[in-house]
Design a protein around this motif. Structure first.
Motif, PDB file in Angstrom:
ATOM      1  N   LEU A  13      -4.577   1.850   9.946  1.00 28.63           N
ATOM      2  CA  LEU A  13      -3.878   0.986  10.895  1.00 28.63           C
ATOM      3  C   LEU A  13      -3.893  -0.465  10.426  1.00 28.63           C
ATOM      4  O   LEU A  13      -2.900  -1.188  10.585  1.00 28.63           O
ATOM      5  N   ALA A  59      -1.309  -0.736   7.715  1.00 28.18           N
ATOM      6  CA  ALA A  59       0.037  -0.728   8.291  1.00 28.18           C
ATOM      7  C   ALA A  59       0.375  -2.082   8.899  1.00 28.18           C
ATOM      8  O   ALA A  59       1.503  -2.584   8.763  1.00 28.18           O
ATOM      9  N   VAL A  62       2.969   3.966  15.496  1.00 23.63           N
ATOM     10  CA  VAL A  62       2.588   3.022  14.443  1.00 23.63           C
ATOM     11  C   VAL A  62       3.835   2.419  13.800  1.00 23.63           C
ATOM     12  O   VAL A  62       3.926   1.197  13.603  1.00 23.63           O
ATOM     13  N   TYR A  64      -8.708   6.202  10.497  1.00 25.42           N
ATOM     14  CA  TYR A  64      -7.704   5.481  11.267  1.00 25.42           C
ATOM     15  C   TYR A  64      -7.804   3.958  11.132  1.00 25.42           C
ATOM     16  O   TYR A  64      -6.779   3.281  10.982  1.00 25.42           O
TER      17      TYR A  64
END
Length: 438
Positions: free
Chosen positions: A338, A341, A286, A334
């Motif tokens: 994500l 991010a 990531v 998740y």
């Protein structure tokens, strides 16, 4: 009858147009290529440990605030040494810092890998921070020596791209090393990479102090024969330091570095590991994707800042980063993590070199060195206070509240800059003169 082959076009002219922007300076100026190679090596090592440092510190049974100190001790060394190292470079040359900086960094990283407690780790992180300060200070002065006002931003931006490239390749490597050989392995690899940078700097990067001495001597000569040499007005530095524009950009830069160390490098990994049970390998991947986004968008961000103004980069970037912090704070799985991010990477990329360019725009010509030093110090303050401050908040409440507080700080800096700071108009492209010969 013999025919003469047509002369080969320069390599830069044979590149696709979309590659000429990011690669052109490296192909045109060998000195820039040499320093960029060293920067990639040094920063790749920094990227290797970024996803595992909080996890390694947590193994010593300490809380988020103490974990945050592993980044703050690194920043404290830079904060204390930036100005003394600049003076050292002026007296003894740039190579002293460019060669010894990676060596000290390597020693600090290897020592960190063999730390047996949090106090040991903090001490070795301070050593690594001292090495980082040595190299980055030397590199910035080196870039100033070999450039001139019409191409200096281009040079610094290219080296920033090398920095981001080094950071981008590191996290995935660090995650894999940690999964297969343990959390200490990334620190050892980082130390080895720093030693490679030291060897490269020793054999390839020349001294440039004489260029600065020649420029200083030329500036001391009065423009009119017999007239006294110009002297900077007293207290001009104080007026600049307290001006609304510099205070506003300093707040933004402090918030950017605070977010980078507290939000991204401390709270994000801990939140992902403890709340989402994300492995070091996935977390490293990531972080690598986030860094690659920064690399890809660096050149477009610079174009936006030059063509439409610095505020068009800084304000949207700060707002998007603030939104990403709120997204991460509310992530329960998740997908949201994500997405947060990704939004964070996009927002951070929008700023690009705009904050540094804005500082250069508003700085008096005779105070540019001091202005950029103060600019870096503002970032180091955020770098140092962010992790323990938001780490303590996370210990008292939760990781989510720590990330949300980070978002509030970023949004406040953005709004302050939007209202208080003046816009500076970017100049169009100018013909690049030759670089000073080393």
């Amino acid at each position: 009858m013999a025919t003469t082959a047509p002369p080969k076009r320069p390599l830069i002219e044979r590149l696709p147009r979309w590659l000429r922007g990011p690669l052109g300076p490296l192909l045109e100026y060998p000195q820039l290529l040499l320093i960029s190679i060293a920067t990639v090596l040094v920063m790749a090592g920094q990227g290797v440990i970024s996803p595992v440092l909080p996890l390694f510190a947590a193994k010593f049974g300490v809380g988020s605030a103490a974990i945050g100190l592993t980044l703050s001790s690194f920043a404290l060394a830079r904060l204390l040494l930036n100005i003394p190292l600049g003076l050292l470079s002026d007296r003894y040359g740039r190579r002293l810092l460019l060669v010894s900086g990676p060596l000290v960094t390597g020693i600090g990283m290897v020592g960190s890998g063999f730390a047996v407690g949090i106090v040991d780790l903090l001490a070795w992180r301070f050593v690594a921070g001292a090495g980082s300060a040595m190299y980055m200070t030397g590199a910035q002065i080196y870039l100033t020596d070999i450039s001139n006002p019409t191409n200096r931003a281009r040079f610094i931006g290219t080296n920033q791209g090398a920095l981001l490239l080094g950071v981008s390749v590191g996290p995935a490597v660090g995650g894999v090393l940690a999964e297969f050989w343990g959390l200490r392995a990334p620190f050892i690899v980082t130390g080895i990479a720093a030693l490679f940078a030291m060897v490269h700097a020793y054999f390839k990067i020349p001294e440039t102090r004489h260029l600065a001495l020649a420029q200083i001597e030329a500036e001391r000569k009065p423009s009119i024969p017999g007239a006294p040499a110009p002297v900077a007005p007293r207290r001009e530095w104080l007026r600049f330091a307290t001006s609304r524009d510099f205070v506003a950009i300093s707040f933004v830069v402090m918030a950017i570095f605070l977010t980078r160390t507290a939000g991204k490098q401390t709270l994000m990994p801990l939140y992902a590991a403890e709340n989402l049970h994300m492995s070091p390998g996935v977390l490293g991947a990531v972080f690598t994707v986030m860094a690659l986004i920064n690399v890809v968008l660096l050149a477009p961000a610079a174009v936006i800042a030059d063509r439409y103004g610095r505020k068009w980069s800084i304000v949207p970037s700060s707002l998007v980063v603030a939104v990403s912090m709120f997204m991460l704070a509310s992530a329960s799985g998740y997908p949201m993590f994500l997405a947060g991010a990704l939004v964070h990477a996009l927002g951070a990329s929008l700023a690009g070199p705009a904050p540094a360019a804005y500082t250069a725009d508003i700085a008096p010509a005779n105070l540019r060195g001091l202005a950029m030093g103060m600019f870096r110090t503002s970032g180091d303050v955020g770098f140092m206070i962010g992790p323990p401050l938001l780490g303590a908040l996370a210990d008292a409440t939760s990781f989510g509240w720590g990330l949300a507080a980070n978002g509030v700080i970023m949004a406040a800096a953005c709004l302050w800059f939007l209202v208080i700071a003046r816009e500076t108009v970017g100049r169009g492209p100018a013909k690049q003169p030759a670089v000073a010969k080393v």
